[in-house]
Design a protein around this motif. Structure first.
Motif, short mmCIF file in Angstrom:
data_model
loop_
_atom_site.label_atom_id
_atom_site.label_comp_id
_atom_site.label_asym_id
_atom_site.label_seq_id
_atom_site.Cartn_x
_atom_site.Cartn_y
_atom_site.Cartn_z
N LEU A 96 -3.45 1.68 -14.39
CA LEU A 96 -2.62 0.65 -15.00
C LEU A 96 -2.92 -0.69 -14.35
N THR A 97 -3.14 -1.72 -15.17
CA THR A 97 -3.46 -3.05 -14.64
C THR A 97 -2.20 -3.87 -14.44
N ASP A 98 -2.34 -4.95 -13.68
CA ASP A 98 -1.20 -5.83 -13.43
C ASP A 98 -0.70 -6.48 -14.72
N SER A 99 -1.62 -6.85 -15.60
CA SER A 99 -1.20 -7.50 -16.85
C SER A 99 -0.44 -6.53 -17.75
N GLU A 100 -0.89 -5.28 -17.79
CA GLU A 100 -0.18 -4.29 -18.61
C GLU A 100 1.19 -4.00 -18.02
N LEU A 101 1.27 -3.90 -16.70
CA LEU A 101 2.56 -3.65 -16.07
C LEU A 101 3.52 -4.81 -16.34
N LEU A 137 3.52 -6.79 -18.96
CA LEU A 137 3.95 -6.66 -20.35
C LEU A 137 5.03 -5.59 -20.49
N PHE A 138 4.87 -4.48 -19.80
CA PHE A 138 5.83 -3.39 -19.87
C PHE A 138 7.17 -3.80 -19.26
N LEU A 139 7.15 -4.34 -18.05
CA LEU A 139 8.40 -4.70 -17.37
C LEU A 139 9.14 -5.82 -18.10
N ASN A 140 8.38 -6.82 -18.56
CA ASN A 140 9.02 -7.90 -19.32
C ASN A 140 9.63 -7.39 -20.61
N GLY A 141 8.92 -6.47 -21.25
CA GLY A 141 9.43 -5.91 -22.50
C GLY A 141 10.71 -5.14 -22.28
N VAL A 142 10.75 -4.32 -21.23
CA VAL A 142 11.96 -3.56 -20.93
C VAL A 142 13.12 -4.50 -20.61
N GLN A 143 12.83 -5.56 -19.88
CA GLN A 143 13.89 -6.51 -19.51
C GLN A 143 14.45 -7.22 -20.74
N ARG A 144 13.56 -7.59 -21.67
CA ARG A 144 14.03 -8.24 -22.90
C ARG A 144 14.87 -7.28 -23.73
N LEU A 194 14.41 -1.77 -12.80
CA LEU A 194 12.99 -2.11 -12.72
C LEU A 194 12.45 -1.83 -11.32
N PRO A 195 11.27 -1.22 -11.22
CA PRO A 195 10.69 -0.89 -9.92
C PRO A 195 9.96 -2.09 -9.32
N GLU A 196 9.53 -1.93 -8.08
CA GLU A 196 8.72 -2.93 -7.42
C GLU A 196 7.30 -2.89 -7.98
N ARG A 197 6.80 -4.06 -8.38
CA ARG A 197 5.48 -4.14 -9.01
C ARG A 197 4.38 -3.55 -8.11
N ASN A 198 4.34 -3.93 -6.85
CA ASN A 198 3.28 -3.47 -5.96
C ASN A 198 3.30 -1.97 -5.76
N ASP A 199 4.49 -1.38 -5.73
CA ASP A 199 4.60 0.06 -5.59
C ASP A 199 3.97 0.77 -6.79
N VAL A 200 4.24 0.25 -7.98
CA VAL A 200 3.71 0.88 -9.19
C VAL A 200 2.19 0.77 -9.23
#
Length: 377
Positions: free
Chosen positions: A183-188, A190-197, A208-214
């Motif tokens: 999974l790339t940073d850009s895809e992550l 998009l996913f996290l922003n989408g869930v938040q919206r 929402l999890p920590e980006r670096n952990d994922v």
């Protein structure tokens, strides 16, 4: 001041007070929901993981011999979940929390997915949320699954466009790696922003999890899988006249293989899963209507090791059929460099398949299992 003006002022004050009271009530309700979602006894499957190195390139056709092998610590063999070293403790915490509280592994698997808890005070219609998440995340290249606990039957189920369920408790699961890479940073993003919206749109709370952990988790999974991603190919090439399609088809079907839409003959197990394939060395794939007039200078037998249960046995069956083709068609057995394959070389390949399956099993990743089929796709 007239009575009308006084009445309007009183009415305005009452309306403002009502709106304020309603907002405070909503805030209190969502605070309670947030406390329930983020309470301490919820396990976080992404905490406590070590940082991984930069991800490998997409696995593709590269063999393990061409990669730097990952350093894997000794592990207890698990038969039900892929648990690389950084994820075993979190997965154990999840089991202790109670599997009934979470969806089944085939819907949201914390071992290979980024799973987000998504909970609402009010019920959400499944088709509405499915459509909204499709619009928000339709550009993701990695598989994403939304599932919810149906309010009517208390069963976790996948959200679909034509489903009829209503949900308060939901999970969004994004697969962390496949053969295209981690999974790339850009895809992550998009996913996290989408869930938040979506959480804002449906008045829900998303954990929402920590980006670096994922991202570290995705890189770790990709690195391990790259080291066991092996496809075995053996070729039967003509030493004289090219092979006739009718004879090839007869040999393949007599061995229980069937021609699929991908232009290859497939040998399958009792459950219908592919064990190995037979394809032409020529550029064009096999086609049922053309087999009577087809001639080819060679064929390839291929076994996709991580995707096949009991790979050594499948390899033995595959090599036996290849040798039968050699005897019946007048060819020779060679590797990809057209070097003859002796029985001793086939024994080495057999032992390599055994080794790969053992390495996978040591991490709880079973060759041919549900998790392996997802990761090696």
């Amino acid at each position: 001041m007239s009575d009308l003006q006084l009445s309007l002022i009183v009415l305005g004050v009452a309306l403002v007070g009502g709106v304020f009271a309603y907002n405070k009530w909503q805030e209190r309700k969502h605070r309670k929901l947030a406390e329930r979602v983020f309470r301490a006894d919820h396990p976080d499957v992404l905490l406590g993981r070590q940082q991984a190195d930069s991800p490998e390139a997409a696995w593709g056709e590269t063999t393990a011999a061409e990669r730097i092998e990952p350093a894997i610590q000794d592990a207890q063999v698990e038969t039900d979940a892929f648990q690389p070293q950084a994820g075993r403790e979190a997965a154990a915490d999840l089991r202790e929390a109670g599997a009934a509280a979470e969806p089944p592994q085939e819907l949201a698997d914390p071992a290979i997915d980024c799973v987000i808890r998504f909970e609402s005070a009010e019920t959400i219609g499944g088709p509405y949320l499915w459509q909204a998440q499709h619009l928000a995340m339709g550009q993701l290249s990695k598989p994403v699954c939304w599932c919810g606990l149906n309010e009517h039957n208390d069963v976790w189920e996948r959200l679909t466009a034509d489903g009829a369920g209503d949900y308060r408790r939901l999970r969004a699961a994004l697969q962390l790696a496949d053969r295209r890479g981690p999974l790339t940073d850009s895809e992550l993003t998009l996913f996290l922003n989408g869930v938040q919206r979506l959480a804002g749109e449906f008045l829900a709370v998303a954990d929402l999890p920590e980006r670096n952990d994922v991202l570290a988790r995705a890189a770790e999974i990709d690195r391990f899988c790259a080291g066991v991603d092996i496809q075995i190919g053996i070729n039967v090439v003509a030493t004289g006249a090219p092979f006739a399609g009718t004879k090839l088809r007869g040999l393949a079907e007599a061995a229980g293989m069937t021609l699929h839409d991908d232009g290859m003959f497939h040998a399958a197990d009792d459950a219908g899963a592919t064990l190995y394939t037979l394809s032409s060395l020529e550029a064009l794939p096999f086609a049922a209507e053309e087999m009577k007039t087809l001639f080819t200078h060679g064929v390839t037998f291929t076994l996709d090791v991580p995707r096949v249960a009991n790979g050594p046995l499948a390899f033995d069956r595959m090599t036996a059929l290849a040798k039968q083709c050699v005897a019946s068609l007048g060819g020779t057995l060679v590797d990809d460099n057209r070097a003859p394959l002796a029985d001793s070389a086939l024994d080495v390949i057999h032992d390599k398949i055994v080794e790969i399956e053992q390495r996978m099993a040591a991490q709880g990743l079973i060759a041919g299992g549900t998790q392996a089929l997802r990761l090696f796709s």
